[in-house]
Design a protein around this motif. Sequence first.
Motif, PDB file in Angstrom:
ATOM      1  N   MET A   1       0.838  -1.206   0.000  1.00 49.13           N
ATOM      2  CA  MET A   1       0.000   0.000   0.000  1.00 49.13           C
ATOM      3  C   MET A   1       0.872   1.255   0.000  1.00 49.13           C
ATOM      4  N   ARG A   2       2.005   1.215   0.697  1.00 49.71           N
ATOM      5  CA  ARG A   2       2.923   2.369   0.713  1.00 49.71           C
ATOM      6  C   ARG A   2       3.541   2.622  -0.653  1.00 49.71           C
ATOM      7  N   ARG A   3       3.417   1.656  -1.563  1.00 52.58           N
ATOM      8  CA  ARG A   3       3.912   1.820  -2.932  1.00 52.58           C
ATOM      9  C   ARG A   3       2.821   2.402  -3.834  1.00 52.58           C
ATOM     10  N   SER A   4       1.747   2.886  -3.240  1.00 51.01           N
ATOM     11  CA  SER A   4       0.638   3.548  -3.938  1.00 51.01           C
ATOM     12  C   SER A   4      -0.063   2.630  -4.933  1.00 51.01           C
ATOM     13  N   LEU A   5      -0.253   1.392  -4.544  1.00 52.54           N
ATOM     14  CA  LEU A   5      -0.965   0.440  -5.387  1.00 52.54           C
ATOM     15  C   LEU A   5      -2.425   0.376  -4.951  1.00 52.54           C
ATOM     16  N   PRO A   6      -3.309   0.026  -5.869  1.00 56.01           N
ATOM     17  CA  PRO A   6      -4.716  -0.147  -5.484  1.00 56.01           C
ATOM     18  C   PRO A   6      -4.845  -1.271  -4.457  1.00 56.01           C
ATOM     19  N   PRO A   7      -5.778  -1.139  -3.528  1.00 57.47           N
ATOM     20  CA  PRO A   7      -5.928  -2.168  -2.478  1.00 57.47           C
ATOM     21  C   PRO A   7      -6.110  -3.584  -3.014  1.00 57.47           C
ATOM     22  N   ALA A   8      -6.889  -3.745  -4.065  1.00 53.76           N
ATOM     23  CA  ALA A   8      -7.097  -5.094  -4.606  1.00 53.76           C
ATOM     24  C   ALA A   8      -5.786  -5.682  -5.127  1.00 53.76           C
ATOM     25  N   LEU A   9      -4.966  -4.856  -5.771  1.00 55.79           N
ATOM     26  CA  LEU A   9      -3.676  -5.332  -6.270  1.00 55.79           C
ATOM     27  C   LEU A   9      -2.746  -5.652  -5.110  1.00 55.79           C
ATOM     28  N   CYS A  10      -2.800  -4.846  -4.051  1.00 53.32           N
ATOM     29  CA  CYS A  10      -1.989  -5.144  -2.863  1.00 53.32           C
ATOM     30  C   CYS A  10      -2.351  -6.510  -2.296  1.00 53.32           C
ATOM     31  N   ASP A  11      -3.645  -6.783  -2.218  1.00 47.55           N
ATOM     32  CA  ASP A  11      -4.087  -8.085  -1.711  1.00 47.55           C
ATOM     33  C   ASP A  11      -3.586  -9.219  -2.604  1.00 47.55           C
ATOM     34  N   ASP A  12      -3.709  -9.026  -3.926  1.00 45.81           N
ATOM     35  CA  ASP A  12      -3.267 -10.066  -4.871  1.00 45.81           C
ATOM     36  C   ASP A  12      -1.765 -10.319  -4.763  1.00 45.81           C
ATOM     37  N   LEU A  13      -0.979  -9.244  -4.725  1.00 43.57           N
ATOM     38  CA  LEU A  13       0.478  -9.402  -4.665  1.00 43.57           C
ATOM     39  C   LEU A  13       0.915  -9.995  -3.326  1.00 43.57           C
ATOM     40  N   ALA A  14       0.264  -9.589  -2.236  1.00 43.86           N
ATOM     41  CA  ALA A  14       0.599 -10.162  -0.926  1.00 43.86           C
ATOM     42  C   ALA A  14       0.284 -11.656  -0.916  1.00 43.86           C
ATOM     43  N   GLN A  15      -0.865 -12.008  -1.463  1.00 41.01           N
ATOM     44  CA  GLN A  15      -1.234 -13.429  -1.520  1.00 41.01           C
ATOM     45  C   GLN A  15      -0.241 -14.210  -2.381  1.00 41.01           C
ATOM     46  N   GLU A  16       0.151 -13.637  -3.524  1.00 40.96           N
ATOM     47  CA  GLU A  16       1.121 -14.305  -4.397  1.00 40.96           C
ATOM     48  C   GLU A  16       2.474 -14.452  -3.696  1.00 40.96           C
ATOM     49  N   ALA A  17       2.872 -13.446  -2.931  1.00 40.32           N
ATOM     50  CA  ALA A  17       4.139 -13.523  -2.185  1.00 40.32           C
ATOM     51  C   ALA A  17       4.078 -14.643  -1.147  1.00 40.32           C
ATOM     52  N   LEU A  18       2.967 -14.729  -0.446  1.00 39.25           N
ATOM     53  CA  LEU A  18       2.829 -15.789   0.560  1.00 39.25           C
ATOM     54  C   LEU A  18       2.765 -17.171  -0.091  1.00 39.25           C
ATOM     55  N   LEU A  19       2.136 -17.250  -1.225  1.00 36.71           N
ATOM     56  CA  LEU A  19       2.100 -18.513  -1.957  1.00 36.71           C
ATOM     57  C   LEU A  19       3.518 -18.902  -2.412  1.00 36.71           C
ATOM     58  N   THR A  20       4.301 -17.913  -2.802  1.00 36.52           N
ATOM     59  CA  THR A  20       5.697 -18.168  -3.195  1.00 36.52           C
ATOM     60  C   THR A  20       6.492 -18.690  -1.996  1.00 36.52           C
ATOM     61  N   ILE A  21       6.223 -18.146  -0.829  1.00 31.95           N
ATOM     62  CA  ILE A  21       6.902 -18.629   0.380  1.00 31.95           C
ATOM     63  C   ILE A  21       6.573 -20.108   0.595  1.00 31.95           C
ATOM     64  N   TRP A  22       5.312 -20.467   0.431  1.00 37.28           N
ATOM     65  CA  TRP A  22       4.903 -21.863   0.593  1.00 37.28           C
ATOM     66  C   TRP A  22       5.607 -22.756  -0.428  1.00 37.28           C
ATOM     67  N   ARG A  23       5.616 -22.312  -1.681  1.00 40.69           N
ATOM     68  CA  ARG A  23       6.185 -23.138  -2.752  1.00 40.69           C
ATOM     69  C   ARG A  23       7.701 -23.216  -2.705  1.00 40.69           C
ATOM     70  N   ARG A  24       8.346 -22.131  -2.272  1.00 41.66           N
ATOM     71  CA  ARG A  24       9.800 -22.070  -2.397  1.00 41.66           C
ATOM     72  C   ARG A  24      10.508 -21.903  -1.054  1.00 41.66           C
ATOM     73  N   ALA A  25       9.897 -22.373  -0.007  1.00 40.42           N
ATOM     74  CA  ALA A  25      10.492 -22.225   1.328  1.00 40.42           C
ATOM     75  C   ALA A  25      11.893 -22.830   1.389  1.00 40.42           C
ATOM     76  N   GLU A  26      12.102 -23.895   0.631  1.00 44.77           N
ATOM     77  CA  GLU A  26      13.425 -24.543   0.661  1.00 44.77           C
ATOM     78  C   GLU A  26      14.520 -23.675   0.039  1.00 44.77           C
ATOM     79  N   SER A  27      14.159 -22.634  -0.687  1.00 41.95           N
ATOM     80  CA  SER A  27      15.176 -21.763  -1.297  1.00 41.95           C
ATOM     81  C   SER A  27      15.668 -20.693  -0.327  1.00 41.95           C
ATOM     82  N   TYR A  28      15.021 -20.563   0.825  1.00 40.88           N
ATOM     83  CA  TYR A  28      15.461 -19.581   1.800  1.00 40.88           C
ATOM     84  C   TYR A  28      16.789 -20.008   2.408  1.00 40.88           C
ATOM     85  N   ASP A  29      17.725 -19.060   2.481  1.00 43.83           N
ATOM     86  CA  ASP A  29      19.046 -19.323   3.051  1.00 43.83           C
ATOM     87  C   ASP A  29      19.274 -18.328   4.179  1.00 43.83           C
TER      88      ASP A  29
END
Length: 192
Positions: free
Chosen positions: A47-75
């Motif tokens: 939201m601080r990046r001046s994105l529409p709220p719906a897009l913020c929700d979508d990108l946050a959800q996609e980021a969390l989904l990426t964490i689930w899918r790629r947790a093993e890549s965290y170092d």
Amino acid sequence: MAAATQAGTLDGAALASLVARVAADRDRAAFKILFDHFAPRLRGFLMRRSLPPALCDDLAQEALLTIWRRAESYDAAKSAVSTWVYTIARNLHIDHYRKQARAARADLTDPSLQPGETHAADTLYGRTQDVAAVNKALTGLPEDQRRVLELAFMDGLSHREVADRLNLPLGTVKSRIRLAMDKLKTSLGEFQ
């Protein structure tokens, strides 16, 4: 479990432990804790990046989904969990911005972006019958005549290239093409 700070948030070691559990066992309980911790923070970050709220929700959800899918890549040796998570969200935002920029630059008059011509069912059926008739007429030709037609018309070779490929004189190739075309005209007379 992991230690929590007095403000009720998880410390770096606790977050790293949760990511490790997700990576190792696809631990849903650990992911739920990560989700509950990061979802509102990611939304605020976006939201601080001046994105529409719906897009913020979508990108946050996609980021969390990426964490689930790629947790093993965290170092843990390279960065803190929060740095890794916010980098994922930032990269998703950049990817979204680039896709929008490409779409804005697209030339909508480009013929490759235009829908193809549609034909009525009876027209398509007629074409199918025409193709079948041509195929039948081609199979009725002598092999030498059919071969020169295939090379000239289906492979797009010039008469000289056909002659070279078949090791024939140019005049023979031209004669065979002319004979084959005459036979096809006779066989397909009703299409003229």
